[in-house]
Design a protein around this motif. Structure first.
Motif, PDB file in Angstrom:
ATOM      1  N   ARG A 172     108.961 -65.166 -83.242  1.00 29.12           N
ATOM      2  CA  ARG A 172     108.378 -65.808 -82.073  1.00 29.12           C
ATOM      3  C   ARG A 172     107.836 -64.762 -81.103  1.00 29.12           C
ATOM      4  O   ARG A 172     108.430 -63.706 -80.905  1.00 29.12           O
ATOM      5  N   LEU A 173     106.697 -65.072 -80.497  1.00 27.75           N
ATOM      6  CA  LEU A 173     106.128 -64.195 -79.473  1.00 27.75           C
ATOM      7  C   LEU A 173     106.593 -64.665 -78.092  1.00 27.75           C
ATOM      8  O   LEU A 173     106.581 -65.857 -77.795  1.00 27.75           O
ATOM      9  N   VAL A 174     107.038 -63.714 -77.266  1.00 27.49           N
ATOM     10  CA  VAL A 174     107.374 -64.056 -75.891  1.00 27.49           C
ATOM     11  C   VAL A 174     106.455 -63.275 -74.954  1.00 27.49           C
ATOM     12  O   VAL A 174     106.271 -62.069 -75.110  1.00 27.49           O
ATOM     13  N   VAL A 175     105.809 -64.005 -74.047  1.00 28.33           N
ATOM     14  CA  VAL A 175     104.923 -63.399 -73.064  1.00 28.33           C
ATOM     15  C   VAL A 175     105.553 -63.616 -71.694  1.00 28.33           C
ATOM     16  O   VAL A 175     105.833 -64.755 -71.307  1.00 28.33           O
ATOM     17  N   ILE A 176     105.814 -62.502 -70.996  1.00 26.09           N
ATOM     18  CA  ILE A 176     106.502 -62.593 -69.708  1.00 26.09           C
ATOM     19  C   ILE A 176     105.685 -61.855 -68.662  1.00 26.09           C
ATOM     20  O   ILE A 176     105.229 -60.739 -68.890  1.00 26.09           O
ATOM     21  N   GLN A 177     105.481 -62.502 -67.514  1.00 22.05           N
ATOM     22  CA  GLN A 177     104.701 -61.881 -66.443  1.00 22.05           C
ATOM     23  C   GLN A 177     105.391 -62.140 -65.109  1.00 22.05           C
ATOM     24  O   GLN A 177     105.893 -63.239 -64.859  1.00 22.05           O
ATOM     25  N   ASN A 210     119.113 -74.465 -79.959  1.00 24.57           N
ATOM     26  CA  ASN A 210     118.461 -75.505 -79.164  1.00 24.57           C
ATOM     27  C   ASN A 210     118.535 -75.227 -77.661  1.00 24.57           C
ATOM     28  O   ASN A 210     118.393 -76.140 -76.854  1.00 24.57           O
ATOM     29  N   VAL A 211     118.767 -73.972 -77.275  1.00 21.53           N
ATOM     30  CA  VAL A 211     118.902 -73.655 -75.848  1.00 21.53           C
ATOM     31  C   VAL A 211     118.045 -72.452 -75.446  1.00 21.53           C
ATOM     32  O   VAL A 211     118.002 -71.443 -76.149  1.00 21.53           O
ATOM     33  N   LEU A 212     117.347 -72.610 -74.328  1.00 25.12           N
ATOM     34  CA  LEU A 212     116.647 -71.494 -73.699  1.00 25.12           C
ATOM     35  C   LEU A 212     117.308 -71.237 -72.349  1.00 25.12           C
ATOM     36  O   LEU A 212     117.467 -72.154 -71.542  1.00 25.12           O
ATOM     37  N   PHE A 225     125.286 -78.623 -76.970  1.00 29.79           N
ATOM     38  CA  PHE A 225     124.684 -77.306 -76.727  1.00 29.79           C
ATOM     39  C   PHE A 225     125.720 -76.179 -76.660  1.00 29.79           C
ATOM     40  O   PHE A 225     125.413 -75.073 -76.237  1.00 29.79           O
ATOM     41  N   TRP A 259      97.429 -72.392 -72.822  1.00 25.89           N
ATOM     42  CA  TRP A 259      98.212 -71.730 -73.846  1.00 25.89           C
ATOM     43  C   TRP A 259      99.608 -71.472 -73.304  1.00 25.89           C
ATOM     44  O   TRP A 259      99.737 -71.233 -72.103  1.00 25.89           O
ATOM     45  N   LEU A 276     108.691 -77.572 -72.605  1.00 22.28           N
ATOM     46  CA  LEU A 276     109.046 -77.116 -73.947  1.00 22.28           C
ATOM     47  C   LEU A 276     108.577 -78.171 -74.935  1.00 22.28           C
ATOM     48  O   LEU A 276     108.833 -79.362 -74.755  1.00 22.28           O
ATOM     49  N   ARG A 291     115.363 -79.774 -76.872  1.00 20.24           N
ATOM     50  CA  ARG A 291     115.900 -78.470 -76.495  1.00 20.24           C
ATOM     51  C   ARG A 291     116.376 -78.488 -75.032  1.00 20.24           C
ATOM     52  O   ARG A 291     115.752 -79.091 -74.180  1.00 20.24           O
ATOM     53  N   VAL A 331     116.966 -76.457 -71.588  1.00 17.88           N
ATOM     54  CA  VAL A 331     116.566 -75.240 -70.894  1.00 17.88           C
ATOM     55  C   VAL A 331     117.431 -75.099 -69.646  1.00 17.88           C
ATOM     56  O   VAL A 331     117.592 -76.049 -68.885  1.00 17.88           O
ATOM     57  N   VAL A 352     107.211 -72.017 -67.146  1.00 25.29           N
ATOM     58  CA  VAL A 352     108.016 -71.749 -68.332  1.00 25.29           C
ATOM     59  C   VAL A 352     107.529 -72.706 -69.405  1.00 25.29           C
ATOM     60  O   VAL A 352     107.788 -73.906 -69.341  1.00 25.29           O
ATOM     61  N   GLU A 366     106.884 -73.398 -73.558  1.00 27.22           N
ATOM     62  CA  GLU A 366     107.172 -72.997 -74.926  1.00 27.22           C
ATOM     63  C   GLU A 366     106.575 -74.008 -75.883  1.00 27.22           C
ATOM     64  O   GLU A 366     106.768 -75.208 -75.736  1.00 27.22           O
ATOM     65  N   GLY A 372     105.404 -74.201 -80.179  1.00 33.13           N
ATOM     66  CA  GLY A 372     105.267 -73.538 -81.472  1.00 33.13           C
ATOM     67  C   GLY A 372     105.967 -72.199 -81.458  1.00 33.13           C
ATOM     68  O   GLY A 372     107.135 -72.101 -81.111  1.00 33.13           O
ATOM     69  N   ASN A 373     105.251 -71.162 -81.760  1.00 32.00           N
ATOM     70  CA  ASN A 373     105.885 -69.849 -81.921  1.00 32.00           C
ATOM     71  C   ASN A 373     105.724 -68.965 -80.691  1.00 32.00           C
ATOM     72  O   ASN A 373     105.837 -67.755 -80.771  1.00 32.00           O
ATOM     73  N   VAL A 374     105.464 -69.564 -79.531  1.00 30.33           N
ATOM     74  CA  VAL A 374     105.245 -68.766 -78.319  1.00 30.33           C
ATOM     75  C   VAL A 374     106.060 -69.298 -77.144  1.00 30.33           C
ATOM     76  O   VAL A 374     106.107 -70.502 -76.892  1.00 30.33           O
ATOM     77  N   LEU A 375     106.706 -68.366 -76.438  1.00 32.67           N
ATOM     78  CA  LEU A 375     107.353 -68.684 -75.166  1.00 32.67           C
ATOM     79  C   LEU A 375     106.627 -67.908 -74.077  1.00 32.67           C
ATOM     80  O   LEU A 375     106.464 -66.692 -74.181  1.00 32.67           O
ATOM     81  N   LEU A 376     106.166 -68.620 -73.045  1.00 27.47           N
ATOM     82  CA  LEU A 376     105.457 -67.985 -71.928  1.00 27.47           C
ATOM     83  C   LEU A 376     106.234 -68.196 -70.640  1.00 27.47           C
ATOM     84  O   LEU A 376     106.626 -69.316 -70.319  1.00 27.47           O
ATOM     85  N   ILE A 377     106.478 -67.096 -69.925  1.00 23.08           N
ATOM     86  CA  ILE A 377     107.042 -67.180 -68.582  1.00 23.08           C
ATOM     87  C   ILE A 377     106.096 -66.410 -67.681  1.00 23.08           C
ATOM     88  O   ILE A 377     105.811 -65.227 -67.935  1.00 23.08           O
ATOM     89  N   CYS A 378     105.556 -67.087 -66.660  1.00 28.78           N
ATOM     90  CA  CYS A 378     104.465 -66.505 -65.878  1.00 28.78           C
ATOM     91  C   CYS A 378     104.496 -67.083 -64.470  1.00 28.78           C
ATOM     92  O   CYS A 378     104.822 -68.254 -64.286  1.00 28.78           O
TER      93      CYS A 378
END
Lengths: 360, 360
Positions: free
Chosen positions: A314-319, A331-333, A359, B18, B309, B314, B316, B326, B328, B330-336
């Protein structure tokens, strides 16, 4: 060598690492660094270098028997000691000692948790060997004291005295987790060391200590003296273990006994008890972010974060995120301030109240 | 009634959403609010209340043909107009107009994007009906101008004049997205309205405008005049559409024509162009957090976040986080940071450079 034994304590729940660590799959079974080996497996691998594999035992809760077999197929059935109830470390240590004495009355035993990280393995192995040699010759209860590298408030401390036998200093006091002020004083004093929870003793020395300081526990196990290392052991433990006092080996024996010695060590030790400790140890990028599990990650204007997604694909993008824990498993973020991670236990409890065990 | 037609533009990519909106599955196909209907489906449902289903068309990119059929099984093959290339809104509008004229030379058409949210449906339907009646009687290009509720810098504005026919004001100017200062002036003036991108006209009026203001495009389509609404249409479009100018209907015609009229409307409109606009509209908890998709969520010391999500099962858990996205999927989690969401386009581009199309 053949008299040297190892007991790995692997029964913890590690709820402070939720959502990674679940009651059904605690942290010692997890591969935090994406190395391919769990903390438990790394612990086993380390000791297997100096202890005969057949002398390595794991004590764990019955609930984790299958996980242990799965992760450590090297172990035979009889090397996995199962606790029918959670009773802290003293009963766990006693059980292992009674069993091992029945196998070898001259056994020297190193007892270690299964969730520690050790960076300088060579030094570690040298020190453990040294301690095993020491307890063969001396009726001493040995603990390994870590030279503190920072005024850590998350660890217990051991105070050494001036009485030194070989390199082993008689212990003056054990102390609970100090506040920051006190931790600084401890560190400057040079007398205080982190309590690693790694102990070394001869089987007879520790059993004497039990009869002296925890007679409730030893008398309970004495009832089945002849059953250990026989087909009757399981039934006896199932019936009697739950009656044991719920008490730690530190509090029950180490703080009271007068033959406790400490070997000062410095082998890059860390108790992986918290996300914070994990963060301290993990490799970090230029902005001090620790991305575990080899996750694909893109971080922008972010620093001091620890990121762990159970799915490495999985890709995580954080800003714009700083000093946070970003942890996703099953099943938890979870997104939480690093400095507030002590509250994770509360989050787990709240989740249990709100959703049952879905959970946990 | 039978002369009323609707054209839903559904070819956008929506990369600002996205990781939810992917090039392979853009936002108009997504159910952002967990309502069970996608933005496209909600748009169709709305128009189906006042336009005969067989008169509703969707213009989209060939890549999305199967998605459209899947989400709108009510549409026949011939109601889905496929663009072989991305050429902005003017060629899209022209294509639809040529096709519809071939079906009904008296058609009155409402053109609308597929990714808008409309909260007051009754008012919306009343206003669209009113505009359709107006363009039947008047050679006017009508746009719906939204009474601004805040000095929004994310929208284009339309300035109305004092020349009013019925309730339709002649348009003085179209303006691009203003900065905050200008947006405030616009709002106070009372003359400026948000450009909804919803247009209403008679098919002949818009085609006259094309031949007058975008002759390149109309001459290209005139080559296949007789092919529209025949088996030859697809081949003709495949061959000729890619040659069309890449230009928006606003810039190509609305800003230049002298018969543009605006109906001031106030039906709770929002362009779901950004996470921020989604946040504005979504229901929020006591701490101003918007949790979409009916996700199970536990938030502590957190406010102003929008959480989505894709997996509603799931949990959170968020602590100490403010004004963030926040998301999420598919295969991407974005936090911005919400305020920095404009940079998501860059994140997507960076991910494409770094990983190819794996995460796009």
């Amino acid at each position: 060598m053949k008299d040297n034994y190892c007991v790995i304590m692997g029964g913890g729940i590690g709820s402070r690492f939720w959502p990674f660590s679940r009651e059904s799959y605690p942290k010692q079974f997890l591969d935090f660094f994406g190395s391919g080996r769990s903390l438990l497996q790394m612990t086993f691998d380390r000791f297997a270098k100096i202890i005969p594999t057949e002398n390595i035992y794991v004590v764990t809760n019955e609930a984790y028997a299958s996980l242990i077999k799965e992760q450590l197929p090297e172990l035979s059935e009889k090397q996995i000691l199962l606790e029918p109830a959670r009773r802290n470390t003293a009963p766990c240590v006693a059980y292992a000692a009674y069993h091992i004495r029945a196998c070898n009355p001259d056994a020297n035993i190193v007892v270690a948790p299964s969730d520690h990280l050790i960076l300088k393995e060579e030094l570690f192995l040298r020190d453990v060997r040294k301690a095993l040699d020491f307890v063969r010759e001396n009726r001493a209860l040995v603990t390994l004291g870590i030279t503190p590298s920072r005024p850590e408030t998350g660890y217990g401390y051991i105070q050494s005295s001036d009485t030194v036998v070989d390199d082993f200093a008689k212990v003056k006091t054990f102390t609970e987790k100090p506040d920051l002020e006190l931790a600084k004083v401890f560190m400057e004093s040079g007398e205080f060391f982190w309590n690693s929870g790694i102990f070394v003793w001869n089987v007879n020395t520790i059993l004497e200590a039990f009869s002296k300081y925890l007679p409730d526990i030893s008398s309970r196990f004495d009832l089945g003296k002849d059953k250990f290392n026989t087909p009757e052991e399981r039934a006896f433990i199932r019936e009697n273990f739950p009656y044991c006092l719920n008490i730690s080996i530190d509090y029950g024996i180490m703080e009271k006994a007068n033959n406790v010695y400490m070997l000062c060590v410095d082998f890059g030790w860390a108790d992986l008890g918290t996300w914070g400790s994990l963060f301290e140890l993990a490799p970090k990028d230029a902005n001090d972010n620790a991305v575990l599990k080899n996750n694909e990650a893109m971080l922008y204007e972010s620093s001091g974060n620890v990121v762990a997604l159970s799915d490495p694909k999985r890709l995580v993008v954080i800003q714009g995120l700083n000093d946070c824990i970003v942890a996703e498993a099953g099943n938890v973020l979870l997104i939480c301030k690093k400095e507030d991670e002590a509250r994770i236990k509360q989050f787990v409890a709240d989740a249990r109240i709100k959703y049952g065990n879905e959970f946990n």
